[in-house]
Design a protein around this motif. Structure first.
Motif, PDB file in Angstrom:
ATOM      1  N   ILE A   1      35.737  49.149  38.363  1.00  0.00           N
ATOM      2  CA  ILE A   1      34.383  49.028  37.830  1.00  0.00           C
ATOM      3  C   ILE A   1      34.195  50.145  36.822  1.00  0.00           C
ATOM      4  O   ILE A   1      34.320  51.325  37.152  1.00  0.00           O
ATOM      5  CB  ILE A   1      33.322  49.126  38.945  1.00  0.00           C
ATOM      6  CG1 ILE A   1      33.552  48.038  39.999  1.00  0.00           C
ATOM      7  CG2 ILE A   1      31.917  49.042  38.351  1.00  0.00           C
ATOM      8  CD1 ILE A   1      33.348  46.621  39.512  1.00  0.00           C
ATOM      9  N   LYS A   2      33.913  49.806  35.584  1.00  0.00           N
ATOM     10  CA  LYS A   2      33.796  50.797  34.526  1.00  0.00           C
ATOM     11  C   LYS A   2      32.436  51.490  34.556  1.00  0.00           C
ATOM     12  O   LYS A   2      31.521  51.082  35.275  1.00  0.00           O
ATOM     13  CB  LYS A   2      34.016  50.120  33.178  1.00  0.00           C
ATOM     14  CG  LYS A   2      35.435  49.604  32.970  1.00  0.00           C
ATOM     15  CD  LYS A   2      35.611  49.090  31.561  1.00  0.00           C
ATOM     16  CE  LYS A   2      37.063  48.747  31.279  1.00  0.00           C
ATOM     17  NZ  LYS A   2      37.257  48.272  29.885  1.00  0.00           N
TER      18      LYS A   2
ATOM     19  N   ILE B   1      35.070  42.975  41.322  1.00  0.00           N
ATOM     20  CA  ILE B   1      33.744  42.713  41.911  1.00  0.00           C
ATOM     21  C   ILE B   1      33.593  43.572  43.153  1.00  0.00           C
ATOM     22  O   ILE B   1      34.505  43.639  43.984  1.00  0.00           O
ATOM     23  CB  ILE B   1      33.580  41.230  42.300  1.00  0.00           C
ATOM     24  CG1 ILE B   1      33.830  40.317  41.097  1.00  0.00           C
ATOM     25  CG2 ILE B   1      32.184  40.977  42.880  1.00  0.00           C
ATOM     26  CD1 ILE B   1      34.015  38.864  41.474  1.00  0.00           C
ATOM     27  N   GLU B   2      32.462  44.235  43.262  1.00  0.00           N
ATOM     28  CA  GLU B   2      32.128  44.965  44.483  1.00  0.00           C
ATOM     29  C   GLU B   2      30.784  44.464  44.991  1.00  0.00           C
ATOM     30  O   GLU B   2      29.897  44.125  44.199  1.00  0.00           O
ATOM     31  CB  GLU B   2      32.068  46.474  44.223  1.00  0.00           C
ATOM     32  CG  GLU B   2      33.417  47.076  43.871  1.00  0.00           C
ATOM     33  CD  GLU B   2      33.343  48.576  43.614  1.00  0.00           C
ATOM     34  OE1 GLU B   2      32.210  49.132  43.648  1.00  0.00           O
ATOM     35  OE2 GLU B   2      34.405  49.181  43.373  1.00  0.00           O
TER      36      GLU B   2
ATOM     37  N   VAL C   1      28.256  43.993  42.068  1.00  0.00           N
ATOM     38  CA  VAL C   1      28.497  44.800  40.875  1.00  0.00           C
ATOM     39  C   VAL C   1      29.801  44.330  40.256  1.00  0.00           C
ATOM     40  O   VAL C   1      30.772  44.032  40.958  1.00  0.00           O
ATOM     41  CB  VAL C   1      28.600  46.303  41.221  1.00  0.00           C
ATOM     42  CG1 VAL C   1      28.959  47.111  39.985  1.00  0.00           C
ATOM     43  CG2 VAL C   1      27.300  46.805  41.823  1.00  0.00           C
ATOM     44  N   THR C   2      29.835  44.254  38.930  1.00  0.00           N
ATOM     45  CA  THR C   2      31.061  43.907  38.227  1.00  0.00           C
ATOM     46  C   THR C   2      31.036  44.557  36.852  1.00  0.00           C
ATOM     47  O   THR C   2      30.016  45.117  36.437  1.00  0.00           O
ATOM     48  CB  THR C   2      31.236  42.382  38.102  1.00  0.00           C
ATOM     49  OG1 THR C   2      32.556  42.078  37.628  1.00  0.00           O
ATOM     50  CG2 THR C   2      30.212  41.779  37.148  1.00  0.00           C
ATOM     51  N   SER C   3      32.162  44.481  36.135  1.00  0.00           N
ATOM     52  CA  SER C   3      32.203  44.989  34.762  1.00  0.00           C
ATOM     53  C   SER C   3      33.274  44.239  33.991  1.00  0.00           C
ATOM     54  O   SER C   3      34.259  43.755  34.561  1.00  0.00           O
ATOM     55  CB  SER C   3      32.487  46.498  34.739  1.00  0.00           C
ATOM     56  OG  SER C   3      33.755  46.780  35.282  1.00  0.00           O
ATOM     57  N   ALA C   4      33.068  44.140  32.695  1.00  0.00           N
ATOM     58  CA  ALA C   4      34.048  43.503  31.824  1.00  0.00           C
ATOM     59  C   ALA C   4      35.243  44.432  31.635  1.00  0.00           C
ATOM     60  O   ALA C   4      35.084  45.634  31.474  1.00  0.00           O
ATOM     61  CB  ALA C   4      33.415  43.174  30.476  1.00  0.00           C
ATOM     62  N   ASN C   5      36.421  43.847  31.665  1.00  0.00           N
ATOM     63  CA  ASN C   5      37.654  44.614  31.437  1.00  0.00           C
ATOM     64  C   ASN C   5      38.564  43.784  30.524  1.00  0.00           C
ATOM     65  O   ASN C   5      39.720  43.525  30.831  1.00  0.00           O
ATOM     66  CB  ASN C   5      38.329  44.902  32.790  1.00  0.00           C
ATOM     67  CG  ASN C   5      39.420  45.947  32.683  1.00  0.00           C
ATOM     68  OD1 ASN C   5      39.652  46.512  31.616  1.00  0.00           O
ATOM     69  ND2 ASN C   5      40.106  46.201  33.784  1.00  0.00           N
ATOM     70  N   ASN C   6      37.980  43.350  29.405  1.00  0.00           N
ATOM     71  CA  ASN C   6      38.669  42.427  28.507  1.00  0.00           C
ATOM     72  C   ASN C   6      39.548  43.173  27.500  1.00  0.00           C
ATOM     73  O   ASN C   6      39.288  44.337  27.168  1.00  0.00           O
ATOM     74  CB  ASN C   6      37.651  41.570  27.756  1.00  0.00           C
ATOM     75  CG  ASN C   6      36.776  40.745  28.681  1.00  0.00           C
ATOM     76  OD1 ASN C   6      36.925  40.783  29.891  1.00  0.00           O
ATOM     77  ND2 ASN C   6      35.864  39.990  28.102  1.00  0.00           N
ATOM     78  N   GLU C   7      40.563  42.468  26.996  1.00  0.00           N
ATOM     79  CA  GLU C   7      41.491  43.040  26.025  1.00  0.00           C
ATOM     80  C   GLU C   7      41.800  42.023  24.927  1.00  0.00           C
ATOM     81  O   GLU C   7      41.639  40.815  25.122  1.00  0.00           O
ATOM     82  CB  GLU C   7      42.812  43.429  26.694  1.00  0.00           C
ATOM     83  CG  GLU C   7      42.716  44.558  27.704  1.00  0.00           C
ATOM     84  CD  GLU C   7      44.066  44.861  28.345  1.00  0.00           C
ATOM     85  OE1 GLU C   7      44.254  46.007  28.754  1.00  0.00           O
ATOM     86  OE2 GLU C   7      44.914  43.943  28.418  1.00  0.00           O
ATOM     87  N   THR C   8      42.283  42.529  23.809  1.00  0.00           N
ATOM     88  CA  THR C   8      42.807  41.657  22.770  1.00  0.00           C
ATOM     89  C   THR C   8      44.099  41.019  23.267  1.00  0.00           C
ATOM     90  O   THR C   8      44.953  41.691  23.856  1.00  0.00           O
ATOM     91  CB  THR C   8      43.089  42.452  21.481  1.00  0.00           C
ATOM     92  OG1 THR C   8      41.882  43.101  21.068  1.00  0.00           O
ATOM     93  CG2 THR C   8      43.583  41.537  20.379  1.00  0.00           C
TER      94      THR C   8
END
Length: 322
Positions: free
Chosen positions: A211-212, A182-183, A190-197
């Motif tokens: 942040i992607k 989070i920024e 601002v944020t972004s998803a950084n999810n994984e299997t």
């Protein structure tokens, strides 16, 4: 609601020249009108004389005329004429003034100042650094029977993607949530998803994430952007109707090619994608209880709820600010 904020409430195109429009926003019955010079006014939809709805009236010159006894009001809410008194009357008409709200327009959006008039600021919340005239956009609207805070939080929630959107933007069963990072930016976050299997690994801490290029940005009080790419973006402004209802205005922005007609066509198709995805959200979000969220609540939150927690914290601070 948060006081002393510019709320995006309606598309500019909804109030045409010499038109009168009735809306409910921020728990208030309002009437918006645009006179023949294009000047926009917004007043409480109730005449101070005998309580009739001004939205049933019509424009008379530069003013809105009450349908009951003909009192006229300018865009600032000042009563300019009482027909029963005659045009020669010199009586003070200020006691008939109706409450007016400051309204401004930018990017095809009508903003309403909710708060003390003397604290009104000149800056309207929008993503000027991300969107310019090179984009074309399409817009749709949808009604969600829930508080606007729940609608906003849903757009900051990265945990729900593989479940609510399992066959659209959440494909891939990426259920493990890293961070998220989070920024804070002026007026929002601002944020972004950084999810994984999930294959048994430990989630990364927020400090170990970035942040992607595809990210989410939110500006208080009620406007959000999904920065999909430099050429494609989605904006939603969440117009609060009352404590249990919100109108979402969804825009798909495109500049994928050098040809505006082609971009317009892509944007037109994009709005149907917006509809599909937001309807997946709507089905679940409208079941949340209570209707409005709160910073201090009985919900058992996760580290992946970081953006939601920060939204609630800032909203709570703004509500407490004098």
């Amino acid at each position: 609601m948060i006081n002393n904020q510019w709320y995006a409430i309606l598309p500019s195109k909804a109030v045409k020249k010499e038109a009168v429009v009735s809306v409910k926003r921020l728990n208030q019955e309002l009437v918006l009108f645009r006179n023949r010079d294009g000047e926009l006014g917004c007043v409480v939809d109730q005449c101070t004389h005998r309580g009739a709805a001004l939205s049933r009236g019509k424009l008379q010159g530069e003013c809105l005329q009450c349908p009951f006894h003909g009192l006229e009001f300018n865009p600032q809410g000042h009563c300019t004429f009482v027909p029963a008194n005659g045009r020669a009357s010199t009586a003070d008409l200020s006691r008939f003034n109706v409450k007016a709200y400051g309204v401004r327009e930018s990017h095809g959006i009508i903003y309403l100042w909710y708060g003390e008039p003397e604290k009104q600021t000149g800056e309207l919340p929008f993503f000027d650094g991300d969107i310019d005239d090179s984009f074309v956009c399409s817009e749709i609207e949808d009604h969600w029977p829930t508080h606007y805070s729940r609608c906003i939080e849903n757009q900051l929630d990265v945990i729900h993607l593989p479940f609510v959107h399992h066959n659209t933007i959440g494909r891939g069963n990426k259920t493990l949530v890293n961070g998220p990072k989070i920024e804070f930016v002026p007026g929002g976050l601002v944020t972004s998803a950084n999810n994984e299997t999930d294959v048994g690994q430990t989630p990364k801490a927020a400090d170990d994430c970035v942040i992607k290029a595809t990210y989410l940005k939110f500006l208080f009080p009620n406007i959000w952007m999904n920065h999909i790419s430099e050429a494609t973006k989605v904006i939603i402004y969440f117009a609060p109707v009352d404590d249990e209802n919100t109108i979402l205005y969804l825009r798909f922005y495109c500049r994928s090619t050098r040809l505006r007609p082609v971009n317009a066509l892509i944007a037109w198709f994009g709005k149907f994608g917006n509809r599909l995805i937001e309807r997946q959200d709507r089905r679940v979000v409208i079941t949340q209880k209570p209707k409005a969220s709160a910073f201090i609540s009985k919900e058992n939150l996760l580290s992946g709820d970081g953006p939601v927690i920060q939204y609630r914290r800032i909203r709570d601070e703004l509500k407490r600010r004098k």
